[in-house]
Design a protein around this motif. Structure first.
Motif, PDB file in Angstrom:
ATOM      1  N   PRO A 156       0.829  -1.210   0.000  1.00 40.64           N
ATOM      2  CA  PRO A 156       0.000   0.000   0.000  1.00 40.64           C
ATOM      3  C   PRO A 156       0.866   1.263   0.000  1.00 40.64           C
ATOM      4  CG  PRO A 156       0.015  -0.991   2.176  1.00 40.64           C
ATOM      5  CD  PRO A 156       0.821  -1.886   1.279  1.00 40.64           C
ATOM      6  N   LEU A 157       0.429   2.231  -0.751  1.00 42.94           N
ATOM      7  CA  LEU A 157       1.096   3.531  -0.808  1.00 42.94           C
ATOM      8  C   LEU A 157       0.092   4.610  -0.442  1.00 42.94           C
ATOM      9  CD1 LEU A 157       2.908   3.209  -4.234  1.00 42.94           C
ATOM     10  CD2 LEU A 157       3.944   3.017  -1.999  1.00 42.94           C
ATOM     11  N   LYS A 158       0.556   5.629   0.252  1.00 40.76           N
ATOM     12  CA  LYS A 158      -0.310   6.773   0.531  1.00 40.76           C
ATOM     13  C   LYS A 158       0.133   7.923  -0.357  1.00 40.76           C
ATOM     14  CE  LYS A 158      -2.717   7.249   4.766  1.00 40.76           C
ATOM     15  NZ  LYS A 158      -2.789   7.756   6.104  1.00 40.76           N
ATOM     16  N   ILE A 159      -0.802   8.370  -1.202  1.00 40.55           N
ATOM     17  CA  ILE A 159      -0.529   9.481  -2.104  1.00 40.55           C
ATOM     18  C   ILE A 159      -1.638  10.501  -1.892  1.00 40.55           C
ATOM     19  CG2 ILE A 159      -0.270  10.177  -4.503  1.00 40.55           C
ATOM     20  CD1 ILE A 159       0.590   7.197  -4.976  1.00 40.55           C
ATOM     21  N   LEU A 160      -1.247  11.670  -1.395  1.00 35.68           N
ATOM     22  CA  LEU A 160      -2.200  12.730  -1.073  1.00 35.68           C
ATOM     23  C   LEU A 160      -3.303  12.220  -0.138  1.00 35.68           C
ATOM     24  CD1 LEU A 160      -2.546  14.336  -4.608  1.00 35.68           C
ATOM     25  CD2 LEU A 160      -1.162  15.161  -2.707  1.00 35.68           C
ATOM     26  N   GLY A 161      -2.919  11.376   0.808  1.00 34.56           N
ATOM     27  CA  GLY A 161      -3.861  10.856   1.787  1.00 34.56           C
ATOM     28  C   GLY A 161      -4.721   9.703   1.294  1.00 34.56           C
ATOM     29  N   ILE A 162      -4.523   9.295   0.056  1.00 34.65           N
ATOM     30  CA  ILE A 162      -5.311   8.201  -0.518  1.00 34.65           C
ATOM     31  C   ILE A 162      -4.442   6.952  -0.534  1.00 34.65           C
ATOM     32  CG2 ILE A 162      -6.548   7.385  -2.560  1.00 34.65           C
ATOM     33  CD1 ILE A 162      -6.884  10.362  -3.330  1.00 34.65           C
ATOM     34  N   LYS A 163      -4.982   5.848  -0.005  1.00 31.21           N
ATOM     35  CA  LYS A 163      -4.241   4.587  -0.029  1.00 31.21           C
ATOM     36  C   LYS A 163      -4.468   3.880  -1.356  1.00 31.21           C
ATOM     37  CE  LYS A 163      -3.203   2.542   4.354  1.00 31.21           C
ATOM     38  NZ  LYS A 163      -3.495   1.493   5.311  1.00 31.21           N
ATOM     39  N   LEU A 164      -3.366   3.626  -2.049  1.00 34.12           N
ATOM     40  CA  LEU A 164      -3.401   2.898  -3.316  1.00 34.12           C
ATOM     41  C   LEU A 164      -2.359   1.798  -3.267  1.00 34.12           C
ATOM     42  CD1 LEU A 164      -3.426   5.910  -5.799  1.00 34.12           C
ATOM     43  CD2 LEU A 164      -5.361   4.466  -5.220  1.00 34.12           C
ATOM     44  N   ARG A 165      -2.580   0.771  -4.036  1.00 36.28           N
ATOM     45  CA  ARG A 165      -1.571  -0.282  -4.167  1.00 36.28           C
ATOM     46  C   ARG A 165      -0.686   0.044  -5.371  1.00 36.28           C
ATOM     47  NH1 ARG A 165      -2.190  -3.853  -0.426  1.00 36.28           N
ATOM     48  NH2 ARG A 165      -4.229  -4.519   0.292  1.00 36.28           N
ATOM     49  N   LEU A 166       0.567  -0.334  -5.270  1.00 35.21           N
ATOM     50  CA  LEU A 166       1.511  -0.103  -6.354  1.00 35.21           C
ATOM     51  C   LEU A 166       1.010  -0.749  -7.645  1.00 35.21           C
ATOM     52  CD1 LEU A 166       4.247   1.037  -7.220  1.00 35.21           C
ATOM     53  CD2 LEU A 166       5.291  -1.101  -6.442  1.00 35.21           C
ATOM     54  N   LYS A 167       0.362  -1.879  -7.513  1.00 41.69           N
ATOM     55  CA  LYS A 167      -0.182  -2.601  -8.666  1.00 41.69           C
ATOM     56  C   LYS A 167      -1.166  -1.727  -9.452  1.00 41.69           C
ATOM     57  CE  LYS A 167      -2.333  -7.101  -9.309  1.00 41.69           C
ATOM     58  NZ  LYS A 167      -2.937  -8.215  -8.580  1.00 41.69           N
ATOM     59  N   PHE A 168      -2.009  -0.959  -8.744  1.00 48.07           N
ATOM     60  CA  PHE A 168      -2.971  -0.077  -9.392  1.00 48.07           C
ATOM     61  C   PHE A 168      -2.258   0.996 -10.210  1.00 48.07           C
ATOM     62  CE2 PHE A 168      -5.316   3.928  -9.267  1.00 48.07           C
ATOM     63  CZ  PHE A 168      -6.467   3.560  -9.946  1.00 48.07           C
ATOM     64  N   LEU A 169      -1.211   1.586  -9.622  1.00 47.03           N
ATOM     65  CA  LEU A 169      -0.476   2.641 -10.331  1.00 47.03           C
ATOM     66  C   LEU A 169       0.242   2.090 -11.560  1.00 47.03           C
ATOM     67  CD1 LEU A 169       1.024   4.591  -7.311  1.00 47.03           C
ATOM     68  CD2 LEU A 169      -0.811   5.322  -8.819  1.00 47.03           C
ATOM     69  N   VAL A 170       0.831   0.906 -11.436  1.00 48.76           N
ATOM     70  CA  VAL A 170       1.531   0.306 -12.573  1.00 48.76           C
ATOM     71  C   VAL A 170       0.544   0.003 -13.691  1.00 48.76           C
ATOM     72  CG1 VAL A 170       2.846  -1.717 -13.317  1.00 48.76           C
ATOM     73  CG2 VAL A 170       3.418  -0.581 -11.178  1.00 48.76           C
ATOM     74  N   ARG A 171      -0.612  -0.531 -13.333  1.00 46.00           N
ATOM     75  CA  ARG A 171      -1.628  -0.808 -14.360  1.00 46.00           C
ATOM     76  C   ARG A 171      -2.101   0.479 -15.033  1.00 46.00           C
ATOM     77  NH1 ARG A 171      -5.413  -5.407 -11.522  1.00 46.00           N
ATOM     78  NH2 ARG A 171      -3.986  -7.135 -11.894  1.00 46.00           N
ATOM     79  N   ALA A 172      -2.358   1.508 -14.243  1.00 39.58           N
ATOM     80  CA  ALA A 172      -2.808   2.781 -14.813  1.00 39.58           C
ATOM     81  C   ALA A 172      -1.750   3.365 -15.751  1.00 39.58           C
ATOM     82  CB  ALA A 172      -3.138   3.772 -13.693  1.00 39.58           C
ATOM     83  N   GLU A 173      -0.486   3.273 -15.355  1.00 40.39           N
ATOM     84  CA  GLU A 173       0.611   3.771 -16.192  1.00 40.39           C
ATOM     85  C   GLU A 173       0.629   3.063 -17.549  1.00 40.39           C
ATOM     86  OE1 GLU A 173       5.457   4.210 -15.809  1.00 40.39           O
ATOM     87  OE2 GLU A 173       4.450   2.581 -14.741  1.00 40.39           O
ATOM     88  N   HIS A 174       0.480   1.756 -17.532  1.00 36.99           N
ATOM     89  CA  HIS A 174       0.526   0.988 -18.774  1.00 36.99           C
ATOM     90  C   HIS A 174      -0.725   1.177 -19.620  1.00 36.99           C
ATOM     91  CE1 HIS A 174       3.793  -0.966 -16.611  1.00 36.99           C
ATOM     92  NE2 HIS A 174       4.250  -1.281 -17.803  1.00 36.99           N
ATOM     93  N   ILE A 175      -1.875   1.232 -18.998  1.00 34.26           N
ATOM     94  CA  ILE A 175      -3.122   1.430 -19.751  1.00 34.26           C
ATOM     95  C   ILE A 175      -3.102   2.786 -20.445  1.00 34.26           C
ATOM     96  CG2 ILE A 175      -5.604   1.840 -19.481  1.00 34.26           C
ATOM     97  CD1 ILE A 175      -5.543  -0.429 -17.347  1.00 34.26           C
ATOM     98  N   LEU A 176      -2.668   3.825 -19.745  1.00 34.02           N
ATOM     99  CA  LEU A 176      -2.601   5.150 -20.362  1.00 34.02           C
ATOM    100  C   LEU A 176      -1.574   5.189 -21.489  1.00 34.02           C
ATOM    101  CD1 LEU A 176      -3.008   7.357 -17.197  1.00 34.02           C
ATOM    102  CD2 LEU A 176      -4.584   7.230 -19.134  1.00 34.02           C
TER     103      LEU A 176
END
Length: 131
Positions: free
Chosen positions: A90-110
C-alpha cells in the motif's frame, strides 16, 4: 533467493521500466506538441491527437509518482515480513491509499491508450481526413 532480495530486484526492474516509459512518453509529447493546434482545432480528427497526448501526459505523471515512491518502498523492505508481492504494497498518495499494482496498471493502460489514439490520428491523416 531471499524474499527481500527478490522484492528489491522487482523494485529495480519496475524503476528501470518506469524510467524507460517516462523517457519515451516525454519524447512523444515533445514531438507532438507542434502538431497540437489549439487555435484552429478540427474537432473530430484532432481529438485523437489530443487524447493521445493527454494519455501520454497522465502516464508520465503516474510514472513520476511511482519513481518517487520506490525509495520509500525499498526502505520499508526491511520491515516487511509478508510473502506478498511488492506490487501489493500500500502507498499513501495525497492521503489516498493505493496499491503499487494499481499505479503500474494505470501507467501501462494510459501508455497503450496514447499509442492507440496517436495511431488512429495517423490513420485518419493518411486517409485524408486531417489536413
Amino acid at each position: 533467493m531471499d524474499q527481500g532480495l527478490s522484492k528489491l530486484e522487482s523494485l529495480k526492474m519496475l524503476k528501470e521500466w518506469s524510467i524507460w516509459l517516462f523517457s519515451i512518453q516525454t519524447a512523444i509529447c515533445t514531438l507532438l506538441w507542434e502538431r497540437l493546434d489549439f487555435k484552429g482545432i478540427r474537432i473530430i480528427p484532432n481529438v485523437f491527437l489530443h487524447l493521445g497526448w493527454f494519455s501520454f501526459g497522465f502516464s508520465v505523471i503516474i510514472a513520476t509518482v511511482i519513481l518517487s515512491r520506490i525509495p520509500v518502498l525499498i526502505e520499508n523492505l526491511g520491515n516487511d515480513v509478508s510473502d506478498s508481492s511488492v506490487l501489493h504494497q500500500p502507498l499513501k498518495i495525497l492521503g489516498i491509499k493505493l496499491r503499487l499494482k494499481f499505479l503500474v496498471r494505470a501507467e501501462h493502460i494510459l501508455f497503450l491508450l496514447g499509442v492507440f489514439f496517436v495511431f488512429i490520428f495517423i490513420l485518419n491523416k493518411g486517409l485524408g481526413v486531417v489536413s
